[in-house]
Design a protein around this motif. Structure first.
Motif, PDB file in Angstrom:
ATOM      1  N   ALA A  14       0.120  -6.892 -12.577  1.00 52.28           N
ATOM      2  CA  ALA A  14       0.749  -6.434 -11.330  1.00 52.28           C
ATOM      3  C   ALA A  14      -0.239  -5.743 -10.402  1.00 52.28           C
ATOM      4  CB  ALA A  14       1.919  -5.502 -11.653  1.00 52.28           C
ATOM      5  N   ASN A  15      -1.144  -4.966 -10.976  1.00 46.97           N
ATOM      6  CA  ASN A  15      -2.045  -4.126 -10.193  1.00 46.97           C
ATOM      7  C   ASN A  15      -3.323  -4.843  -9.758  1.00 46.97           C
ATOM      8  OD1 ASN A  15      -4.133  -1.477 -10.181  1.00 46.97           O
ATOM      9  ND2 ASN A  15      -2.047  -1.072  -9.475  1.00 46.97           N
ATOM     10  N   VAL A  16      -3.512  -6.087 -10.206  1.00 39.86           N
ATOM     11  CA  VAL A  16      -4.761  -6.806  -9.952  1.00 39.86           C
ATOM     12  C   VAL A  16      -4.616  -7.683  -8.706  1.00 39.86           C
ATOM     13  CG1 VAL A  16      -6.503  -8.339 -10.934  1.00 39.86           C
ATOM     14  CG2 VAL A  16      -5.132  -6.876 -12.442  1.00 39.86           C
ATOM     15  N   PRO A  17      -5.541  -7.605  -7.755  1.00 37.10           N
ATOM     16  CA  PRO A  17      -5.486  -8.518  -6.610  1.00 37.10           C
ATOM     17  C   PRO A  17      -5.503  -9.970  -7.067  1.00 37.10           C
ATOM     18  CG  PRO A  17      -7.056  -6.751  -6.203  1.00 37.10           C
ATOM     19  CD  PRO A  17      -6.645  -6.636  -7.642  1.00 37.10           C
ATOM     20  N   ARG A  18      -4.736 -10.814  -6.394  1.00 39.15           N
ATOM     21  CA  ARG A  18      -4.617 -12.219  -6.797  1.00 39.15           C
ATOM     22  C   ARG A  18      -5.975 -12.894  -6.900  1.00 39.15           C
ATOM     23  NH1 ARG A  18       0.136 -15.112  -3.323  1.00 39.15           N
ATOM     24  NH2 ARG A  18      -0.894 -16.898  -4.273  1.00 39.15           N
ATOM     25  N   GLU A  19      -6.862 -12.584  -5.960  1.00 39.37           N
ATOM     26  CA  GLU A  19      -8.150 -13.266  -5.921  1.00 39.37           C
ATOM     27  C   GLU A  19      -9.083 -12.848  -7.053  1.00 39.37           C
ATOM     28  OE1 GLU A  19      -8.234  -9.763  -2.978  1.00 39.37           O
ATOM     29  OE2 GLU A  19      -6.834 -11.349  -3.601  1.00 39.37           O
ATOM     30  N   ASP A  20      -8.733 -11.766  -7.772  1.00 39.66           N
ATOM     31  CA  ASP A  20      -9.583 -11.286  -8.863  1.00 39.66           C
ATOM     32  C   ASP A  20      -9.102 -11.735 -10.239  1.00 39.66           C
ATOM     33  OD1 ASP A  20     -11.217  -9.978  -7.074  1.00 39.66           O
ATOM     34  OD2 ASP A  20     -10.274  -8.019  -7.348  1.00 39.66           O
TER      35      ASP A  20
END
Length: 395
Positions: free
Chosen positions: A373-379
């Motif tokens: 949830a907390n991770v940017p999509r691009e990462d």
């Protein structure tokens, strides 16, 4: 002379790997962190909260800045009953209250029910901070065998025969840490066992609104309302800082909980409760929830594809239907705990699954929890690829 006296419960509770991970992540924006089980900061609705705040000041004036009833702010209690009705939970006015987050509800319940050496049954694995909470009251935490669909009914029955149990703590929907969900048939069976043994079930249901696919099952509490304590919150759908939880329990127990709460924090913030009530009644709140669900669903799809693409042979996982977590089990001999330091050094973080077990963790060091949830999509893909390369070198 040092003042070293501690309570019996506090003496058995120390900081652990979770605290160490958060300390290591401080000042490390370069790390792709799958360790933090928190909402995406980009999805926290600052403009909506500002609008809701303005609305509640206009509606209630200075009353929302004053002390209020310990049981809860009346408009929020009304909205909470509507929310619970949608989850197949019927509650009387004297069985419902507003807590300071779901964790505050659990703490209050423990104060009301636990004496030193009382036994709490938990599924395995389970929510790590709950284990710490129970042990802070000097309780004995006993793990009950579970499978991909939650606690095993036969194992629960055996434990209830063997132990004098204070309560059973379960997370049947999108469980933290595994993401698994208990089907309706097993919920009914677990409820029947609890009723027959005269046992309380504490149902922690804070992720239920984050469903991305599948059909909801009725709350476990709906099958055994007189033997259940039901806890949910708005931390995952509105904002953690609002600190609003919703709890249903038998009326006689609630009297004790409210008397204890008066000595803890007197009441949950009236101002925050008013914002929560406005959120639940407004179309803007419903739209925000739909937006959050779509955003997290997309992240989970990316994560599922990434682990399928990158993780080496021998690792097992099940993509959940909702929630915030993906649980991974490595092959025998794989030691996730031993890899954490290297992973942080190389720029990726995860939560070792061993912190989620009440029993001896030696047999569970091959597990890890990824929170997306907390991770940017691009990462996400990059982070999984990095983690997979570390795992491949150790498996």
């Amino acid at each position: 002379m040092a003042l070293s006296k501690r309570s019996r419960g506090a003496a058995g509770v120390t900081s652990g790997p979770i605290d160490d991970i958060f300390a290591a992540l401080a000042g490390r924006p370069d790390v792709v962190s799958f360790a933090v089980g928190a909402p995406d900061p980009a999805l926290l609705p600052t403009e909506l909260v500002a609008t809701l705040s303005q609305a509640v000041i206009g509606r209630y004036g200075s009353a929302v800045l004053q002390y209020g009833m310990t049981q809860g702010f009346s408009p929020l209690l009304d909205e909470a009953r509507n929310l619970l009705h949608d989850r197949d939970i019927r509650c009387s006015p004297d069985s419902l209250h507003i807590s300071t987050g779901g964790s505050g509800a659990l703490h209050n319940v423990c104060l009301a029910l636990l004496d030193p050496h009382d036994v709490v049954l938990v599924e395995t694995p389970t929510y790590g901070p709950a284990i710490k909470e129970f042990r802070s009251h000097a309780a004995t935490v006993v793990a009950v065998p579970s499978d991909d669909f939650g606690v095993l009914p036969e194992a629960l029955e055996e434990a209830l025969v063997r132990y004098d149990v204070a309560f059973v703590y379960l997370l049947p929907t999108f469980q933290n840490p595994t993401g698994r969900t208990m089907p309706a048939e097993r919920r009914e069976r677990i409820a029947e066992i609890a009723v027959r043994h005269g046992t309380l079930i504490v149902e922690d249901d804070v992720y239920t609104d984050l469903r991305y696919r599948g059909v909801p099952a009725p709350a476990l509490a709906s099958f055994a309302p007189d033997n259940s304590i039901y806890i949910t919150s708005l931390s995952k759908t509105l904002a953690p800082a609002i600190r609003v939880g919703i709890t249903v329990m038998p009326a006689d127990l609630l009297k004790t909980v409210l008397a204890l709460k008066q000595g803890i924090d007197m009441q949950t913030s009236t101002y925050c409760q008013a914002i929560a009530a406005e959120f639940l009644r407004s179309s803007a709140g419903a739209e925000h929830l739909a937006y959050v669900v779509d955003a997290y669903s997309a992240k989970l799809d990316i994560l599922g594809a990434a682990v399928q693409r990158h993780l080496p042979t021998g690792f097992r996982w099940v993509v959940p239907d909702g929630g915030m977590f993906l649980w991974i089990e490595g092959p025998p001999g794989f030691d996730a705990d031993a890899l954490l330091e290297e992973a942080l050094r190389r720029g990726v973080a995860f939560l070792p699954g061993s912190v989620c077990y009440a029993e001896d963790v030696a047999d569970h060091r091959n597990t890890m929890r990824l929170s997306f949830a907390n991770v940017p999509r691009e990462d996400i893909d990059r982070g999984v690829a990095l983690l997979a390369s570390i795992c491949a070198g150790a498996a």
